[in-house]
Scaffold this motif. Structure first.
Motif, short mmCIF file in Angstrom:
data_model
loop_
_atom_site.label_atom_id
_atom_site.label_comp_id
_atom_site.label_asym_id
_atom_site.label_seq_id
_atom_site.Cartn_x
_atom_site.Cartn_y
_atom_site.Cartn_z
N VAL A 234 0.84 -1.12 0.06
CA VAL A 234 0.07 0.08 0.14
C VAL A 234 0.73 1.17 -0.03
CG1 VAL A 234 -0.15 0.40 2.58
CG2 VAL A 234 -2.41 0.86 0.79
N MET A 235 2.11 1.24 0.39
CA MET A 235 2.85 2.39 0.33
C MET A 235 3.25 2.96 -0.82
SD MET A 235 2.95 3.28 3.42
CE MET A 235 4.12 4.46 3.29
N LEU A 236 2.89 2.59 -1.99
CA LEU A 236 3.01 3.08 -3.37
C LEU A 236 1.98 4.16 -3.14
CD1 LEU A 236 4.29 2.82 -5.87
CD2 LEU A 236 2.40 1.28 -7.05
N GLY B 288 -1.93 4.36 -6.11
CA GLY B 288 -0.55 4.55 -6.29
C GLY B 288 0.09 3.72 -7.44
N ARG B 289 -0.57 2.67 -7.97
CA ARG B 289 -0.34 1.98 -9.14
C ARG B 289 -0.66 2.98 -10.37
NH1 ARG B 289 3.14 -0.46 -12.25
NH2 ARG B 289 2.51 -2.28 -13.46
N VAL B 290 -1.95 3.22 -10.35
CA VAL B 290 -2.38 3.92 -11.75
C VAL B 290 -1.53 5.40 -11.82
CG1 VAL B 290 -4.25 5.18 -12.56
CG2 VAL B 290 -4.50 2.92 -11.52
N LEU C 158 -6.10 6.94 -16.46
CA LEU C 158 -6.47 8.12 -15.67
C LEU C 158 -7.92 8.06 -15.33
CD1 LEU C 158 -5.35 10.76 -15.08
CD2 LEU C 158 -6.48 11.74 -17.06
N SER C 159 -8.74 7.69 -16.09
CA SER C 159 -10.17 7.44 -15.81
C SER C 159 -10.62 6.82 -14.61
CB SER C 159 -10.98 6.77 -16.95
OG SER C 159 -10.39 5.40 -17.13
N PHE C 160 -9.66 5.93 -13.97
CA PHE C 160 -10.06 5.22 -13.00
C PHE C 160 -9.84 6.13 -11.52
CE2 PHE C 160 -10.01 1.68 -15.32
CZ PHE C 160 -9.27 0.57 -15.32
N LEU C 161 -9.00 7.18 -11.66
CA LEU C 161 -8.61 7.80 -10.41
C LEU C 161 -9.59 8.33 -9.44
CD1 LEU C 161 -5.07 9.34 -11.64
CD2 LEU C 161 -5.55 7.60 -9.88
#
Length: 342
Positions: free
Chosen positions: A151-153, A284-286, A299-302
């Motif tokens: 999760v630290m990403l 973080g991953r996106v 980008l649409s996920f964010l």
């Protein structure tokens, strides 16, 4: 003198020849967020799927995929049969479940949604009733340390992007400590087999099969032993689509009713914490992918995932993380502001 590594296509053709599929017609199916690539093979009216794991990291996931597929089938669930494999080369030939994945059905106008989600929830109920963790002592353990590291990403990639500057000194360690404080409550219930990417894109409707066997399972190579709430959260708090709240609550009630002895308060807290973990990791991953490839469609996920994350951290069990967000991220961060950040 070192021998040159054969070209990848040569390796694949040799594998297919040895498996009896050398004359098959090959149709690319695309890739996921890893180095895995997929092809559908057609030969004499039969089909199969080639899983091509091209780098060392992806190839290392082949043995757990094979192992977990066997564990799922032992629980009378529909994981693909392994038709042939070359694990050192990262190649598998697996059963073809067809093209009716839940994501395509839902996004294509399937109505109502509830029957698909009921079967997917029932699969988790069956798995958690039938699976015995002692049957897989060598699988990865999703413990506090592993969840915290993943999760630290969020602090590495997402937080600096939306702040427009690096985190202040000590903030990274502060967030790690906040996660360490909340994660034990997420792991308080008896563990089970966690599939990790349990969402409509990895679930298949299988014609001719009944009950929970009618749902085909894919993309579980990152699975391990972990908290039972994680996959239900993954299913119902989807990064790619909005699941209606009444449907979401109905599936939670359906799952909880199957385990009458389970502490419902502990389960609700586990759901909230693991939702926050999953959404923060995706953010973080996106963010990392967008920064690496200009104009990435992720980008649409964010905005959706940010809304899911802020909803999850409202639960009292996640309050240390909520306080960190309040201190270190911009106030009133909304969808427009997130998009502008990238």
């Amino acid at each position: 003198m070192r021998r040159d590594t054969p070209p990848r296509e040569t390796v694949i053709r040799r594998f297919l020849e040895q498996a009896g599929w050398g004359a098959a017609r090959r149709q690319p199916m695309g890739a996921d967020w890893s180095a895995r690539r997929y092809e559908r093979l057609t030969l004499n009216q039969g089909t199969a799927i080639l899983m091509d794991c091209r780098d060392e990291v992806a190839a290392s996931q082949v043995p757990p995929f094979v192992q977990i597929a066997g564990l799922l089938r032992d629980c009378a669930l529909s994981a693909p049969l392994i038709l042939a494999g070359d694990e050192p080369q990262g190649l598998l030939l697996i059963e073809d479940f067809g093209s009716d994945d839940y994501a395509r059905l839902l996004d294509g106008g399937e109505e109502p949604w509830q029957p698909l989600y009921e079967v997917a929830t029932d699969v988790l109920i069956a798995l958690h009733q039938r699976f015995v963790p002692a049957a897989a002592p060598d699988l990865s353990r999703y413990d506090v340390g592993l969840f915290r590291d993943q999760v630290m990403l969020f602090a590495d990639a997402f937080a600096p992007a939306v702040r427009g500057q690096a985190l202040p000194a000590g903030a990274w360690d502060e967030l790690a400590q906040a996660w360490e404080a909340v994660l034990p409550a997420a792991l308080s219930l008896a563990p089970t087999l966690l599939l990790r990417d349990y969402h409509p894109g990895n679930l298949m409707r299988l014609a001719g099969r009944a009950g929970v066997a009618a749902c085909g399972l894919l993309d579980f190579q990152d699975g391990g032993i972990g908290p039972r709430a994680y996959d239900l959260v993954s299913l119902l708090e989807d990064a790619r689509r909005d699941v209606p709240d009444d449907l979401r609550q109905a599936m939670i009630r359906r799952y909880v009713a199957a385990f009458p002895g389970m502490d419902r308060g502990a389960f609700a807290a586990s759901c909230a914490i693991l939702a926050a973990v999953r959404h923060a990791r995706i953010l973080g991953r996106v963010a990392q992918l967008i920064q690496a490839t200009t104009g990435a469609p992720q980008l649409s996920f964010l905005p959706r995932v940010w809304g899911q994350f802020t909803g999850a951290i409202r639960h009292p069990a996640v309050s240390p993380v909520a306080r960190w967000v309040e201190r270190h991220l911009p106030a009133n961060l909304d969808a427009d502001a997130i998009v502008r950040s990238f």
